[in-house]
Design a protein around this motif. Structure first.
Motif: not given
Length: 172
Positions: A130-137, A139-140, A80
């Motif tokens: 990240p690319e997907s919404e879940e990955e962004v969440w 990662h952030n 992540t």
């Protein structure tokens, strides 16, 4: 180093839960599940950095639902976030009753893996995006978890120093 997508490190592990894998309650031993988690996290981390890795830490492993004998367990892991030589790996485990098709997320966990060279010295790892919404969440929120891990490691070192290798009830 060229950044890599989270999905590029995806590792999936499936296993059938057999009688030797279970405790007296007929559910998967927690330690067995933790071994699966460490294994799939290492695969994801190596896929990301293409270097050998070691486990640096395991955040809380939350057991959310039992895994019964006869079920299958599917673990999904991916990197992540990365920082210099370390990588955060998110793991989600899903249990499935093969006869009914009922599926539940039974465990989530984060592990930190460190890339090492042939002398077991830490080496740099590529950034991850990240690319997907879940990955962004994920990662952030990774920097916050990283800071928490650093503080927890400091506390662990203090405990190790305070208690040392002697028996706690024996004064030297």
């Amino acid at each position: 180093m060229e950044a890599k997508a989270c999905i590029d490190s995806l590792a999936v592990k499936n296993s059938h839960v057999l009688p030797p894998d279970t405790n007296s309650h007929g559910t998967l031993f927690g330690g067995k599940l933790m071994a699966y988690i460490d294994d799939v996290a290492a695969i994801a981390a190596v896929r990301h950095c293409r270097q050998p890795v070691v486990t640096a830490s395991t955040d809380s492993v939350d057991f959310l639902a039992p895994v019964f004998e006869g079920d299958t367990i599917c673990l999904e892991a991916f990197v992540t976030w990365s920082h210099n030589t370390s990588m955060e790996v998110f793991i989600k485990a899903i249990t499935e009753n093969l006869l009914t098709g009922d599926r539940k997320v039974c465990t989530t966990a984060f592990l930190s893996m460190v890339a090492v060279d042939e002398n077991n010295q830490p080496v740099s790892v590529p950034p991850v995006y990240p690319e997907s919404e879940e990955e962004v969440w994920l990662h952030n929120s990774a920097q916050r978890r990283h800071e928490h891990r650093k503080e927890r490691r400091k506390e662990s070192k203090e405990l190790a120093e305070k208690f040392g290798t002697g028996l706690p009830w024996k004064r030297e």
